[in-house]
Write a protein that holds these residues in place. Structure first.
Motif, PDB file in Angstrom:
ATOM      1  N   GLY A 205       0.806  -1.218   0.000  1.00 19.99           N
ATOM      2  CA  GLY A 205       0.000   0.000   0.000  1.00 19.99           C
ATOM      3  C   GLY A 205       0.837   1.264   0.000  1.00 19.99           C
ATOM      4  O   GLY A 205       0.539   2.231  -0.720  1.00 19.99           O
ATOM      5  N   ARG A 206       1.883   1.278   0.796  1.00 21.97           N
ATOM      6  CA  ARG A 206       2.775   2.447   0.826  1.00 21.97           C
ATOM      7  C   ARG A 206       3.531   2.598  -0.487  1.00 21.97           C
ATOM      8  O   ARG A 206       3.695   3.709  -1.003  1.00 21.97           O
ATOM      9  CB  ARG A 206       3.750   2.317   1.994  1.00 21.97           C
ATOM     10  CG  ARG A 206       3.115   2.520   3.356  1.00 21.97           C
ATOM     11  CD  ARG A 206       4.055   2.108   4.467  1.00 21.97           C
ATOM     12  NE  ARG A 206       3.478   2.390   5.772  1.00 21.97           N
ATOM     13  CZ  ARG A 206       3.782   1.748   6.890  1.00 21.97           C
ATOM     14  NH1 ARG A 206       4.670   0.772   6.854  1.00 21.97           N
ATOM     15  NH2 ARG A 206       3.223   2.070   8.039  1.00 21.97           N
ATOM     16  N   TYR A 207       4.004   1.470  -1.018  1.00 13.38           N
ATOM     17  CA  TYR A 207       4.806   1.532  -2.236  1.00 13.38           C
ATOM     18  C   TYR A 207       4.000   2.076  -3.406  1.00 13.38           C
ATOM     19  O   TYR A 207       4.502   2.913  -4.176  1.00 13.38           O
ATOM     20  CB  TYR A 207       5.364   0.146  -2.565  1.00 13.38           C
ATOM     21  CG  TYR A 207       6.278   0.133  -3.769  1.00 13.38           C
ATOM     22  CD1 TYR A 207       7.629   0.449  -3.637  1.00 13.38           C
ATOM     23  CD2 TYR A 207       5.798  -0.180  -5.042  1.00 13.38           C
ATOM     24  CE1 TYR A 207       8.476   0.442  -4.741  1.00 13.38           C
ATOM     25  CE2 TYR A 207       6.632  -0.187  -6.142  1.00 13.38           C
ATOM     26  CZ  TYR A 207       7.968   0.135  -5.984  1.00 13.38           C
ATOM     27  OH  TYR A 207       8.804   0.143  -7.085  1.00 13.38           O
ATOM     28  N   VAL A 208       2.756   1.611  -3.594  1.00 19.00           N
ATOM     29  CA  VAL A 208       1.981   2.074  -4.748  1.00 19.00           C
ATOM     30  C   VAL A 208       1.672   3.567  -4.630  1.00 19.00           C
ATOM     31  O   VAL A 208       1.612   4.284  -5.650  1.00 19.00           O
ATOM     32  CB  VAL A 208       0.684   1.255  -4.945  1.00 19.00           C
ATOM     33  CG1 VAL A 208       1.012  -0.196  -5.244  1.00 19.00           C
ATOM     34  CG2 VAL A 208      -0.263   1.368  -3.770  1.00 19.00           C
ATOM     35  N   ARG A 209       1.504   4.069  -3.428  1.00 14.09           N
ATOM     36  CA  ARG A 209       1.294   5.506  -3.241  1.00 14.09           C
ATOM     37  C   ARG A 209       2.586   6.281  -3.493  1.00 14.09           C
ATOM     38  O   ARG A 209       2.576   7.324  -4.148  1.00 14.09           O
ATOM     39  CB  ARG A 209       0.757   5.778  -1.833  1.00 14.09           C
ATOM     40  CG  ARG A 209      -0.699   5.330  -1.657  1.00 14.09           C
ATOM     41  CD  ARG A 209      -1.057   5.095  -0.194  1.00 14.09           C
ATOM     42  NE  ARG A 209      -2.458   4.747  -0.025  1.00 14.09           N
ATOM     43  CZ  ARG A 209      -2.991   3.561  -0.286  1.00 14.09           C
ATOM     44  NH1 ARG A 209      -2.219   2.599  -0.764  1.00 14.09           N
ATOM     45  NH2 ARG A 209      -4.268   3.337  -0.088  1.00 14.09           N
ATOM     46  N   TYR A 210       3.684   5.753  -2.997  1.00 11.05           N
ATOM     47  CA  TYR A 210       4.993   6.397  -3.172  1.00 11.05           C
ATOM     48  C   TYR A 210       5.357   6.500  -4.656  1.00 11.05           C
ATOM     49  O   TYR A 210       5.910   7.509  -5.112  1.00 11.05           O
ATOM     50  CB  TYR A 210       6.035   5.589  -2.407  1.00 11.05           C
ATOM     51  CG  TYR A 210       7.450   6.083  -2.503  1.00 11.05           C
ATOM     52  CD1 TYR A 210       7.805   7.356  -2.059  1.00 11.05           C
ATOM     53  CD2 TYR A 210       8.446   5.264  -3.012  1.00 11.05           C
ATOM     54  CE1 TYR A 210       9.127   7.802  -2.133  1.00 11.05           C
ATOM     55  CE2 TYR A 210       9.765   5.697  -3.084  1.00 11.05           C
ATOM     56  CZ  TYR A 210      10.100   6.964  -2.650  1.00 11.05           C
ATOM     57  OH  TYR A 210      11.395   7.401  -2.725  1.00 11.05           O
ATOM     58  N   ARG A 211       5.026   5.461  -5.438  1.00 11.81           N
ATOM     59  CA  ARG A 211       5.342   5.435  -6.866  1.00 11.81           C
ATOM     60  C   ARG A 211       4.212   6.011  -7.727  1.00 11.81           C
ATOM     61  O   ARG A 211       4.300   6.008  -8.953  1.00 11.81           O
ATOM     62  CB  ARG A 211       5.635   3.996  -7.306  1.00 11.81           C
ATOM     63  CG  ARG A 211       6.912   3.422  -6.701  1.00 11.81           C
ATOM     64  CD  ARG A 211       8.120   4.205  -7.139  1.00 11.81           C
ATOM     65  NE  ARG A 211       9.369   3.634  -6.643  1.00 11.81           N
ATOM     66  CZ  ARG A 211      10.558   4.216  -6.772  1.00 11.81           C
ATOM     67  NH1 ARG A 211      10.638   5.396  -7.393  1.00 11.81           N
ATOM     68  NH2 ARG A 211      11.637   3.651  -6.286  1.00 11.81           N
ATOM     69  N   CYS A 212       3.152   6.490  -7.086  1.00 10.80           N
ATOM     70  CA  CYS A 212       2.024   7.124  -7.781  1.00 10.80           C
ATOM     71  C   CYS A 212       1.345   6.193  -8.782  1.00 10.80           C
ATOM     72  O   CYS A 212       0.902   6.617  -9.855  1.00 10.80           O
ATOM     73  CB  CYS A 212       2.483   8.410  -8.482  1.00 10.80           C
ATOM     74  SG  CYS A 212       3.220   9.629  -7.368  1.00 10.80           S
TER      75      CYS A 212
END
Length: 356
Positions: A205-212
């Motif tokens: 969840g954090r990664y997909v937000r971080y990578r937009c």
């Protein structure tokens, strides 16, 4: 938690180098496209990342490595530390592996219902098993054993979401997107995972937000788990009977489950998890574990919604561990009938989804 005195710098450096060398000896896990013409014809592709190929045979190998590095770099483990964990099996197997790598004693606190195959694997890596009657008892018992031994309670349920570098560093999310880069729909519409600690859903969840990325995260939650009700209500004091799908679902809300990082919860009946496990095993020509069946139900539900909306896209999930660990239990028809009852109606539903 019992904190060790700061570890000797030479031993600490050696311990970290041993873990990193072990990591470099391991290839990345495979991405498997699922042959599902009923969805592929509509532009919907389903994939499983096969975490059973880790040295200790499950997704939890990644978590155990991260937890050991986190504890080492925080100064919680030295060369004399007894490591204790509360685990229903797979995390304990992986932590026993890393404890042996570092020459440390290891004790796993687990319910008596844990599969004999996992218990045997823990013993193979030199770990000890300490049993409790109910899953809810593992936390306090593990903490007490660690204090009594002057050791360290690893506490995967608290530290899973923070021990992994969610920005990248070859975490599972980064690996997923790299492997999907040349597929028809390289950015998944959905990534489906189960939740035991909640660490995997938090990292992704954090990664997909971080990578937009536009990817959404779905947790397939087994019957008896508290996570779906917690996600719905926000009440962290809720409890539940506990999951009977080994490795996922919890009777209490765990600190590493972050509901704001989960876009969707799908509650999965036990018989559906078993039916999907069997169907997926037949589809792949190899046995998978019951938590992978739970994930597969979530994938099929989302694929059906995408198809009904006349959209296209990809859905990605995890093959959590191999089914050989569950031959005397979830893959034994008599055991399943006694534990879960008649699964034939669920089997018909899953087979219809695959054939439609």
């Amino acid at each position: 938690m019992t904190h060790a005195s700061p570890p000797d710098s030479l031993w600490l450096g050696s311990a970290i180098r041993r873990i990193e060398a072990d990591y470099q000896r391991s290839a990345d896990t495979h991405l498997i496209p699922l042959p599902l013409p009923a969805f592929a014809a509509h532009g919907i592709d389903l994939y499983l990342k096969d975490e059973s190929t880790h040295p200790t045979g499950s997704l939890k190998h990644r978590l155990a490595r991260s937890l050991f590095l986190y504890a080492l770099c925080n100064g919680w483990i030295d060369e004399r530390t007894t490591v204790v964990e509360a685990s229903s099996g797979s995390t304990a197997v992986s932590e026993a592996y890393f404890a042996r790598l570092l020459g440390l004693p290891f004790i796993a606190v687990m319910p008596k219902s844990t599969s004999p195959e996992k218990i045997a694997q823990i013993a193979f890596y030199g770990g000890q098993c300490h049993f409790v009657d109910h899953a809810a008892e593992v936390y306090d018992e593990a903490r007490t054993l660690a204090e009594r031994a002057g050791g360290h309670y690893m506490d995967q349920f608290t530290y899973a979401e923070r021990a992994t570098d969610w920005r990248g560093n070859n975490n599972i999310a980064e690996s997923m997107f790299q492997q999907m880069a040349h597929e028809r729909h390289p950015v998944p519409a959905w990534i489906v995972v189960g939740a035991g600690t909640g660490g995997t859903s938090a990292t992704i969840g954090r990664y997909v937000r971080y990578r937009c990325h536009d990817t959404q995260v779905c947790v397939a939650d087994p019957e008896g788990s508290v996570f779906a009700a917690y996600h719905r209500t926000g009440d962290a004091t809720l409890t539940a009977p506990g999951s009977r799908i080994e490795g996922i679902g919890r009777p209490r809300v765990e600190a590493s489950f972050i509901p704001s990082l989960v876009d969707r919860m799908i509650e999965v009946p036990n018989t559906d998890s078993i039916a999907a496990m069997r169907a997926l095993s037949a589809l792949l020509g190899r046995k998978v574990g019951p938590s992978t069946g739970t994930n597969f139900i979530g994938m099929l539900a989302l694929a059906g919604e995408i198809r009904a909306a006349r959209r296209q896209g990809s859905i990605l999930s995890l093959l959590c561990d191999a089914g050989e660990r569950y031959l005397p239990s979830y893959h034994d028809a008599a055991w399943v009938a006694n534990a879960f009852g008649d699964c034939s109606a669920a089997q018909q539903r899953v087979d219809a989804l695959l054939a439609s």
